[in-house]
Scaffold this motif. Sequence first.
Motif, short mmCIF file in Angstrom:
data_model
loop_
_atom_site.label_atom_id
_atom_site.label_comp_id
_atom_site.label_asym_id
_atom_site.label_seq_id
_atom_site.Cartn_x
_atom_site.Cartn_y
_atom_site.Cartn_z
N GLU A 55 0.83 -1.21 0.00
CA GLU A 55 0.00 0.00 0.00
C GLU A 55 0.87 1.26 0.00
O GLU A 55 0.63 2.20 -0.77
CB GLU A 55 -0.92 -0.02 1.22
CG GLU A 55 -1.91 1.13 1.24
CD GLU A 55 -2.84 1.03 2.44
OE1 GLU A 55 -3.04 2.08 3.10
OE2 GLU A 55 -3.35 -0.06 2.71
N ALA A 56 1.89 1.29 0.84
CA ALA A 56 2.77 2.46 0.93
C ALA A 56 3.53 2.67 -0.38
O ALA A 56 3.67 3.80 -0.86
CB ALA A 56 3.75 2.30 2.10
N ARG A 57 4.03 1.58 -0.95
CA ARG A 57 4.76 1.69 -2.22
C ARG A 57 3.84 2.08 -3.37
O ARG A 57 4.23 2.81 -4.27
CB ARG A 57 5.48 0.38 -2.53
CG ARG A 57 6.75 0.18 -1.73
CD ARG A 57 7.42 -1.12 -2.06
NE ARG A 57 8.82 -1.12 -1.63
CZ ARG A 57 9.62 -2.16 -1.75
NH1 ARG A 57 9.18 -3.29 -2.29
NH2 ARG A 57 10.87 -2.08 -1.34
N ASP A 58 2.62 1.56 -3.33
CA ASP A 58 1.65 1.89 -4.38
C ASP A 58 1.37 3.39 -4.42
O ASP A 58 1.34 3.99 -5.49
CB ASP A 58 0.34 1.15 -4.10
CG ASP A 58 -0.13 0.30 -5.26
OD1 ASP A 58 0.51 0.33 -6.33
OD2 ASP A 58 -1.14 -0.40 -5.09
N LEU A 59 1.18 3.98 -3.25
CA LEU A 59 0.90 5.42 -3.17
C LEU A 59 2.03 6.26 -3.76
O LEU A 59 1.79 7.33 -4.30
CB LEU A 59 0.66 5.84 -1.71
CG LEU A 59 -0.65 5.37 -1.09
CD1 LEU A 59 -0.67 5.67 0.41
CD2 LEU A 59 -1.84 6.01 -1.78
N LEU A 60 3.25 5.76 -3.64
CA LEU A 60 4.43 6.51 -4.10
C LEU A 60 4.94 6.03 -5.46
O LEU A 60 6.03 6.40 -5.88
CB LEU A 60 5.54 6.43 -3.04
CG LEU A 60 5.17 7.07 -1.70
CD1 LEU A 60 6.23 6.78 -0.65
CD2 LEU A 60 4.95 8.57 -1.85
N ARG A 61 4.19 5.16 -6.11
CA ARG A 61 4.49 4.66 -7.47
C ARG A 61 5.83 3.93 -7.55
O ARG A 61 6.52 3.98 -8.57
CB ARG A 61 4.41 5.80 -8.47
CG ARG A 61 3.05 6.50 -8.49
CD ARG A 61 2.96 7.58 -9.52
NE ARG A 61 3.27 7.11 -10.84
CZ ARG A 61 2.37 6.77 -11.76
NH1 ARG A 61 1.11 6.84 -11.49
NH2 ARG A 61 2.76 6.36 -12.95
N VAL A 62 6.20 3.26 -6.48
CA VAL A 62 7.46 2.53 -6.45
C VAL A 62 7.43 1.36 -7.43
O VAL A 62 8.46 0.99 -7.99
CB VAL A 62 7.76 2.06 -5.00
CG1 VAL A 62 8.94 1.09 -4.95
CG2 VAL A 62 8.02 3.27 -4.11
N TYR A 63 6.24 0.79 -7.67
CA TYR A 63 6.13 -0.36 -8.57
C TYR A 63 6.20 0.00 -10.05
O TYR A 63 6.07 -0.86 -10.91
CB TYR A 63 4.86 -1.15 -8.28
CG TYR A 63 4.88 -1.77 -6.90
CD1 TYR A 63 5.79 -2.78 -6.58
CD2 TYR A 63 4.01 -1.33 -5.91
CE1 TYR A 63 5.82 -3.34 -5.32
CE2 TYR A 63 4.03 -1.90 -4.64
CZ TYR A 63 4.94 -2.90 -4.36
OH TYR A 63 4.96 -3.46 -3.11
N ASP A 64 6.44 1.28 -10.34
CA ASP A 64 6.61 1.70 -11.74
C ASP A 64 7.97 1.27 -12.29
O ASP A 64 8.20 1.38 -13.49
CB ASP A 64 6.49 3.23 -11.87
CG ASP A 64 5.05 3.71 -11.69
OD1 ASP A 64 4.14 2.88 -11.53
OD2 ASP A 64 4.85 4.95 -11.69
N VAL A 65 8.87 0.83 -11.41
CA VAL A 65 10.22 0.43 -11.84
C VAL A 65 10.47 -1.02 -11.43
O VAL A 65 9.79 -1.57 -10.57
CB VAL A 65 11.31 1.33 -11.23
CG1 VAL A 65 11.11 2.79 -11.64
CG2 VAL A 65 11.37 1.19 -9.73
N SER A 66 11.47 -1.61 -12.04
CA SER A 66 11.86 -2.98 -11.68
C SER A 66 12.49 -2.99 -10.30
O SER A 66 13.21 -2.07 -9.93
CB SER A 66 12.88 -3.52 -12.68
OG SER A 66 12.29 -3.65 -13.95
N PRO A 67 12.23 -4.05 -9.54
CA PRO A 67 12.91 -4.17 -8.25
C PRO A 67 14.39 -4.39 -8.46
O PRO A 67 14.82 -4.75 -9.56
CB PRO A 67 12.24 -5.40 -7.62
CG PRO A 67 11.68 -6.17 -8.76
CD PRO A 67 11.37 -5.18 -9.84
#
Length: 183
Positions: A117-129
Amino acid sequence: MLRIYDVVFAIVGLLLSLPVLIIILAIGFFDTGSPIFIQERVGKNKQPFRLIKFRTMAKDTKSVASHLASSASITKFGSFLRKSKLDELPQLINVFLGDMSFVGPRPNLFNQEELIEARDLLRVYDVSPGITGLAQINNIDMSAPQLLAATDSSMIKNLTVKKYFEYIIRTAIGAGGGDAIKP
């Protein structure tokens, strides 16, 4: 541009570390009977991928985030692999395949809902881990989901070629403590 670096370094890394990979694989067979650990993780755009690592815990250990795992489940050889960060070497395959980058947010499990949820809000999943990143070299792990997501977001927004190499070099020379396990 960074993807080109990822592919080239993954190939070179796999070729140069092949003898070490084989030795760890052999010792791992004696240690746990199953030296490779594969686990589904959250990737770019929240797509699942199979993370590859050397096994550091007993085979029957419950699949939880490292900070929730018991230190009693770590084998002696696994402890060495974690401290030396050699357990991460097979992730070069993930980088080569495009599931991961050398630098990016560490991939989490799908059951880490607060972090997702926290990463989703900050668009962290827009990039590869990634194998490493700003959070890792600063010892910020998944036990602090809000701080981790904010650190990942900052890293993504400010990532340059220079910082890409800085994070890799700092990790290689020992910055960060690896996956945190409670004693």
